[in-house]
Design an enzyme around this catalytic site. Structure first.
Site, mmCIF file in Angstrom:
data_model
loop_
_atom_site.group_PDB
_atom_site.id
_atom_site.type_symbol
_atom_site.label_atom_id
_atom_site.label_comp_id
_atom_site.label_asym_id
_atom_site.label_seq_id
_atom_site.Cartn_x
_atom_site.Cartn_y
_atom_site.Cartn_z
ATOM 1 N N SER A 125 25.309 -21.030 -38.681
ATOM 2 C CA SER A 125 26.430 -19.853 -38.561
ATOM 3 C C SER A 125 27.636 -20.170 -39.578
ATOM 4 C CB SER A 125 26.714 -19.730 -37.320
ATOM 5 O OG SER A 125 27.112 -18.399 -36.936
ATOM 6 N N SER A 126 27.155 -20.479 -40.711
ATOM 7 C CA SER A 126 28.148 -20.840 -41.692
ATOM 8 C C SER A 126 28.790 -19.288 -41.962
ATOM 9 C CB SER A 126 27.744 -21.420 -42.852
ATOM 10 O OG SER A 126 26.700 -20.697 -43.458
ATOM 11 N N ARG A 169 28.102 -23.088 -35.345
ATOM 12 C CA ARG A 169 27.493 -23.496 -34.010
ATOM 13 C C ARG A 169 26.036 -23.695 -34.057
ATOM 14 N NH1 ARG A 169 23.611 -21.030 -34.836
ATOM 15 N NH2 ARG A 169 23.309 -18.859 -34.976
ATOM 16 N N ASP A 213 27.239 -15.444 -32.863
ATOM 17 C CA ASP A 213 27.983 -16.267 -33.723
ATOM 18 C C ASP A 213 29.531 -16.208 -33.743
ATOM 19 O OD1 ASP A 213 25.213 -16.847 -33.902
ATOM 20 O OD2 ASP A 213 25.153 -16.145 -35.990
HETATM 21 C C1 GLA Z 1 21.647 -14.913 -36.168
HETATM 22 C C2 GLA Z 1 22.458 -13.942 -36.000
HETATM 23 C C3 GLA Z 1 22.721 -14.040 -34.517
HETATM 24 C C4 GLA Z 1 21.397 -14.197 -33.644
HETATM 25 C C5 GLA Z 1 20.618 -15.294 -33.922
HETATM 26 C C6 GLA Z 1 19.296 -15.481 -33.360
HETATM 27 O O1 GLA Z 1 22.340 -16.170 -36.226
HETATM 28 O O2 GLA Z 1 23.587 -13.777 -36.652
HETATM 29 O O3 GLA Z 1 23.323 -12.604 -34.086
HETATM 30 O O4 GLA Z 1 20.612 -12.889 -33.549
HETATM 31 O O5 GLA Z 1 20.395 -15.068 -35.516
HETATM 32 O O6 GLA Z 1 19.505 -15.741 -32.033
#
Ligand code: GLA
Length: 391
Positions: free
Chosen positions: A138-139, A38, A184
């Site tokens: 977000s891998s 994402r 995520d």
């Molecule tokens: C990481 C965390 C999320 C969020 C983002 C910042 O991706 O996994 O939960 O806190 O950082 O927005």
């Protein structure tokens, strides 16, 4: 030529995973699940404060294929983008309780297996992914949610999507040990093509926001500075926000107002805690505003909020880095740019920008000429969330 990150697509990844499964385990896979990476358009470091976030899913995917192996062991083979193969084996949770351990990468899979609400017996699996790693895309959540989706297909146990996101988040807390928010895993589960998702991280309700930007597109530039969120910075930010909420007698900063900052100052609390609280309170407001402005195509106002968000992330939350700041500076003031900000956990990763479609190539050239690092680019195609794939 600018370096483009191109998504392979579910069919190509599935075929690669199935072929590898046959070559490794001498039979065909019987179940498969996929989940996307994402990009967060706005609303960073507010999910763990129960705020609003506005991510969208990418066409980059993790695919997990596999089948039962009539043993009490789970064997997982992960193929990296470089072609490198990583192997891990652990007991099926029906035979022994699972604990985090080495190899570290397998904790993302193991944590989900341990938290899956159905009965999981021994299986063999292959994981392939084209979600860029360490890029703030977000891998990790894509591996977790793809694994969960694979287990749903494998066991026939279907889980409510919000519960699924929560269990994957719990897996990340318990196994890799990263105290992430829900964003995520939630977007990886619930995303819809052509939409961003406004997630209320308090009620865990969400609203699909159409992404139809007329002559504009969302351009993502990867700084290729790798971020590492399991270090101390992320948990520290989370703890500072919780301290602010506790001092205000709130469960989270979601309930806080700008006037509460004065109260924190009066309590002589750490200056950094006040700065974090200010970021969170304003970022939640900005995210709600952007969710209203996007469908109205008020791109100038949206762009202004993106820049404000970056300034706040850099100076109040202190989650940026020189490379991300430089990328935003290069974009600021360039023709055809409405706004830009760092995205995700920070300390590296990507910049997301709202730009005119016909300026994209010029902007890439400008970045390549001025950025001191080695960037890669892609134009965002908001994509679908997790799904079971037919094998
Ligand atoms: C990481 C965390 C999320 C969020 C983002 C910042 O991706 O996994 O939960 O806190 O950082 O927005």
């Amino acid at each position: 030529m600018a370096k483009e990150a191109v998504a392979k697509g579910a069919d190509v990844l599935l075929q690669a995973a199935r072929d590898k499964f046959v070559a490794t385990y001498n039979r065909g896979a019987t179940a498969a699940g996929a989940a996307p990476g994402r990009v967060n358009f706005i609303g960073d470091h507010v999910d763990y404060c129960e705020g609003y976030v506005l991510p969208l899913a990418l066409p980059f995917l993790t695919v997990v294929v596999g089948g039962p192996n009539s043993s009490s062991t789970c064997n997982v083979l992960s193929i990296l983008a470089s072609g490198q193969e990583l192997k891990a084996s652990f007991p099926a949770p029906s035979s022994a309780p699972l604990t985090p351990g080495e190899p570290a990468w397998a904790n993302y899979v193991k944590g989900v297996v341990a938290n899956f609400p159905g009965v999981v017996t021994g299986f063999d699996a292959v994981v392939v992914s084209d979600v860029p790693m360490g890029a703030g895309l977000s891998s990790s959540a894509s591996i977790e949610v793809a694994t969960f989706t694979f287990l749903e297909a494998l066991t026939g146990t279907k889980v409510d999507p919000v519960q699924k996101a929560r269990l994957c988040q719990k897996a990340e807390h318990e196994f890799p040990g990263m105290p992430c928010g829900i964003m995520d895993q939630y977007i990886a589960t619930m995303a819809r093509r052509h939409h961003a998702l406004l997630i209320d991280c308090r009620s865990l309700e969400s609203r699909q926001i159409p992404v139809d930007l007329g002559d504009a597109v969302i351009l993502v530039t990867n700084s290729n500075v790798k971020h590492q969120l399991t270090g101390s910075e992320y948990p520290q930010r989370r703890a500072q926000c919780q301290e602010a909420a506790d001092r205000l007698g709130l469960t989270s900063l979601r309930g806080a107002k700008l006037t509460d900052l004065e109260e924190l100052r009066n309590q002589k609390c750490d200056k950094l805690v006040v700065m974090r609280a200010e970021h969170v309170i304003r970022e939640i407001q900005r995210t709600e505003e952007v969710a209203l402005l996007l469908p109205q195509k008020d791109l100038h106002k949206v762009g202004k909020l993106l820049y404000e968000s970056h300034e706040s992330s850099s100076h109040l939350m202190e989650i940026s880095c020189p490379e991300l700041d430089q990328l935003v500076d290069i974009l600021r003031g360039a023709p055809g740019v409405y706004g830009a900000r760092m995205t995700g956990g920070g300390f590296g990763g990507c910049v997301v920008a709202l730009v005119k479609k016909d300026e994209v190539e010029n902007l890439k050239r400008r970045i390549l000429a001025q950025y001191k690092g080695n960037p890669t680019f892609f134009v965002c195609q908001p994509s679908d969330g997790a799904r079971v794939l037919q094998v």
